[in-house]
Enzyme design. Sequence first.
Site, PDB file in Angstrom:
ATOM      1  N   THR A   1       9.172   6.430   1.277  1.00 49.80           N
ATOM      2  CA  THR A   1       8.844   7.852   1.373  1.00 49.80           C
ATOM      3  C   THR A   1       9.963   8.618   2.084  1.00 49.80           C
ATOM      4  OG1 THR A   1       6.477   7.376   1.422  1.00 49.80           O
ATOM      5  CG2 THR A   1       7.164   9.491   2.344  1.00 49.80           C
TER       6      THR A   1
ATOM      7  N   ASN B   1       4.539   4.033 -10.809  1.00 52.02           N
ATOM      8  CA  ASN B   1       3.627   3.152 -10.078  1.00 52.02           C
ATOM      9  C   ASN B   1       2.228   3.097 -10.674  1.00 52.02           C
ATOM     10  OD1 ASN B   1       4.089   5.873  -9.007  1.00 52.02           O
ATOM     11  ND2 ASN B   1       2.441   5.434  -7.586  1.00 52.02           N
TER      12      ASN B   1
ATOM     13  N   SER C   1      11.927   0.317  -1.218  1.00 57.52           N
ATOM     14  CA  SER C   1      11.075   0.025  -0.063  1.00 57.52           C
ATOM     15  C   SER C   1      10.843  -1.479   0.042  1.00 57.52           C
ATOM     16  CB  SER C   1       9.740   0.752  -0.239  1.00 57.52           C
ATOM     17  OG  SER C   1       8.858   0.420   0.805  1.00 57.52           O
TER      18      SER C   1
ATOM     19  N   CYS D   1      -1.920   5.691  -2.595  1.00 54.38           N
ATOM     20  CA  CYS D   1      -1.718   6.900  -1.806  1.00 54.38           C
ATOM     21  C   CYS D   1      -2.705   7.991  -2.165  1.00 54.38           C
ATOM     22  CB  CYS D   1      -0.304   7.401  -1.983  1.00 54.38           C
ATOM     23  SG  CYS D   1       0.887   6.082  -1.804  1.00 54.38           S
TER      24      CYS D   1
HETATM   25  C1  LIG Z   1       5.084   2.912  -2.699  1.00 51.83           C
HETATM   26  C2  LIG Z   1       5.929   3.947  -3.332  1.00 51.83           C
HETATM   27  C3  LIG Z   1       6.636   4.877  -2.552  1.00 51.83           C
HETATM   28  C4  LIG Z   1       6.506   4.955  -1.061  1.00 51.83           C
HETATM   29  O1  LIG Z   1       7.118   3.885  -0.381  1.00 51.83           O
HETATM   30  P1  LIG Z   1       6.626   3.562   1.118  1.00 51.83           P
HETATM   31  O2  LIG Z   1       7.625   2.586   1.640  1.00 51.83           O
HETATM   32  O3  LIG Z   1       5.253   2.997   1.005  1.00 51.83           O
HETATM   33  O4  LIG Z   1       6.664   4.866   1.862  1.00 51.83           O
HETATM   34  C5  LIG Z   1       7.450   5.791  -3.206  1.00 51.83           C
HETATM   35  N1  LIG Z   1       7.560   5.777  -4.545  1.00 51.83           N
HETATM   36  C6  LIG Z   1       6.915   4.891  -5.325  1.00 51.83           C
HETATM   37  C7  LIG Z   1       7.114   4.926  -6.793  1.00 51.83           C
HETATM   38  C8  LIG Z   1       6.063   3.966  -4.735  1.00 51.83           C
HETATM   39  O5  LIG Z   1       5.399   3.102  -5.520  1.00 51.83           O
END
Ligand SMILES: *Cc1c(COP(=O)(O)O)cnc(C)c1O
Length: 418
Positions: free
Chosen positions: A97, A176, A224, A350
């Site tokens: 994020t 996602n 991430s 989320c």
């Molecule tokens: C999980 C996710 C994020 C956020 O990553 P975090 O490390 O959990 O903040 C951003 N973009 C996508 C496509 C995700 O799946």
Amino acid sequence: MEEEMRAAVGKTTQVGTEREKMSSQKETIYLDYSATAPMYPEAVEAMLPFFTEQFGNASSQYSVGMNAKKAIETARKQIAESIGARPEEIYFTGSGTEADNWAIKAIPENYRSKVNHIITTKIEHHAVLHACEAMEKAGYHVTYLTPQEDGTILPSDVKAAVTPETVLISVMAANNEIGTIEPYAEIAKFAAKEGILFHTDAVQAYGKLPIDVSDGKIALLSASAHKIGGPKGVGFLYVRRDVRLTPFLHGGAQERKRRAGTENVPGIVGFARAAELTFAGRQEREERERRLREHFIKRVLTEIPYARLTGSATNRLNHHASFCFQFVEGETILILLDADGVCASSGSACTTGQTAPSHVLSAIGIPDELARGAVRFTMGENTTKEQLDFTVDRLKDIIERVRAMTPYYAQFTDKNRR
Ligand SMILES: *Cc1c(COP(=O)(O)O)cnc(C)c1O
């Protein structure tokens, strides 16, 4: 109606307890790898010394600090290699994020004297979407592109949206919620030719698809750790070396003065170890996961009536299967699956708890009442065919029972029988 649902939940929980009594240990079937992946034990192990004897601050001048510094730089080199970047192009952040926010907020800000237009898509993760909305409040223009029905963003639509004011294009590498892989490399190539910076949210794609930034077309890329078997609370932003990037956090000189704050040494070390393992097994996993996914999707679509696959049938992440089930609420299915030990999600971790249907499903044209029946299954290294078969069996039974309590479904099937 709601009471009946609750009673049904109670009943299944009881069945679950019976099962628990019979087998002393109820197996948890984890099918939510896109929300977070279980950590590699090797990554945990790699982190441990940095909580204990190697606890030093990486900015300190004595050996316990310098060891931490060395570990960070080794990790940076490993992560850079995983995408064909140079170590100095990798900035560690506190999450995916944060990496997304940094790219979206800092870049237009830094190039503002010339331009004020951003292009992104309607199906981005909220980390990108809400950052773009914040930019709109700050006076920037943002174009949100609509995908095709299968979730694909057409490069021709990106081209058509470009104006002389466009400074940044941000299109995710893979979605996602619906698993569709985007033609991000093609869009990056076009952007580079036009002299526009291109960012991709590769949080879902990193470790799953081969990613190579070495041709210099991609300007910025976010990833991430916790989505690939690393720890939560650490990510990175790749920044091509010619890109002017303003600091995200002001303070000390960490991350070459662009992201201040004492480094999360164990997190960074664990991230690099997880990346190493994930990339080493990528191709083998790809094959295996594609076969499992195809088996799973085929069973669901042939054995459960009024089920629809969301996203692309072919051009999707190998570990990803997402559906909409008509005449049922996704949330109800999740609760009942959980009672059977199966962890799945309604689409995006989320957005859990929100009642509005997913912005991604709306963008691909799925009507609200169908979108409410969304369930996502994402698998990983520990997933077996037996687990998936058990899940389909339970899913079939659950959906049949819930539909049987839905007067609308009875009316619908009656009508169709006549
Ligand atoms: C999980 C996710 C994020 C956020 O990553 P975090 O490390 O959990 O903040 C951003 N973009 C996508 C496509 C995700 O799946």
